[in-house]
Motif scaffolding. Structure first.
Motif: not given
Ligand code: ZN
Ligand code: F6R
Length: 197
Positions: A95, A97, A103, A105, A141, A163
């Motif tokens: 998706h 943003h 973001e 991870y 991403h 999203h």
């Molecule tokens: Zn995301």
């Protein structure tokens, strides 16, 4: 059924239990099966067959109770099953943003990759336990399990980000990630016209 908390929140101790993929206290749990990934794998026909025959779970997303609201900082644990479809590794939908926000991870276990695409350039980050992948604002991403065990990571993102899944359906991710004879093969994304190449 656990849900997000309503603000104002109190300071909160959150425990993510890996590998069980549960949050304590728990927020919503999302289960993505093959039937919910229409149009995302190159082999759409095979995906449909698998969705009709058993409809396996491809990934789950266990959220903490921190809500997706402006100024909050939600977290979630994604667990992607090992597997391939037509040679393409199991992956998340991917998706963008709508409110461009960064973001992170953090890989907890397994082997995977973080594919990002800004509409022109594609980037690939190999993810192993202890590695953080950073997505700057404006980069779509997608996560891919490139190993033969579950791939699990913690995501932390701004609550106002939102999203947009349609963006990836329409623009792709620049590349697709396949299993090759000696490992991961990155191939240019091609739009499936239904006509054999
Ligand atoms: Zn995301
Ligand atoms: C949140 C985020 C992750 C993903 C999750 C599932 O912004 O990037 O928590 O939502 O890994 O992937 P998608 O949302 O693409 O199905």
């Amino acid at each position: 059924m656990p849900s997000f908390l309503a603000p104002p929140l109190q300071p909160l101790r959150i425990r993510f239990d890996s590998p069980a993929a549960t949050a304590e206290p728990a927020g919503p749990l999302l289960v993505r099966r093959m039937s919910s990934l229409e149009g995302l794998f190159e082999a759409e026909g095979l995906r449909r067959e698998l969705a009709d025959a058993g409809d396996p779970i491809v990934y789950t997303v266990a959220s903490s109770p921190v809500p997706e609201l402006p100024r909050e900082l939600p977290q979630s644990l994604t667990t992607i099953a090992p597997g391939t479809l037509g040679g393409e590794f199991y992956m998340t939908k991917g998706h963008q943003h709508p409110d461009p926000q960064g973001e992170i991870y953090l890989c907890l276990r397994g082997t995977g990759g973080l594919l990002t695409f800004d509409g022109a350039t594609t980037s690939w980050i190999e993810m192993t336990p202890g590695v953080i992948g950073y997505m700057p604002p404006g980069w779509a991403h997608r996560s891919i399990n490139t190993g033969d065990e579950e791939y699990q990571f913690l995501a932390v993102y701004p609550g106002s980000a939102g999203h947009d899944y349609q963006w990836v359906v329409e623009n792709g991710m620049g590349e697709r990630i396949f299993q090759g004879p000696t490992g991961v093969v990155r191939r240019p994304f091609r739009v499936d016209t239904g006509v054999p190449a």
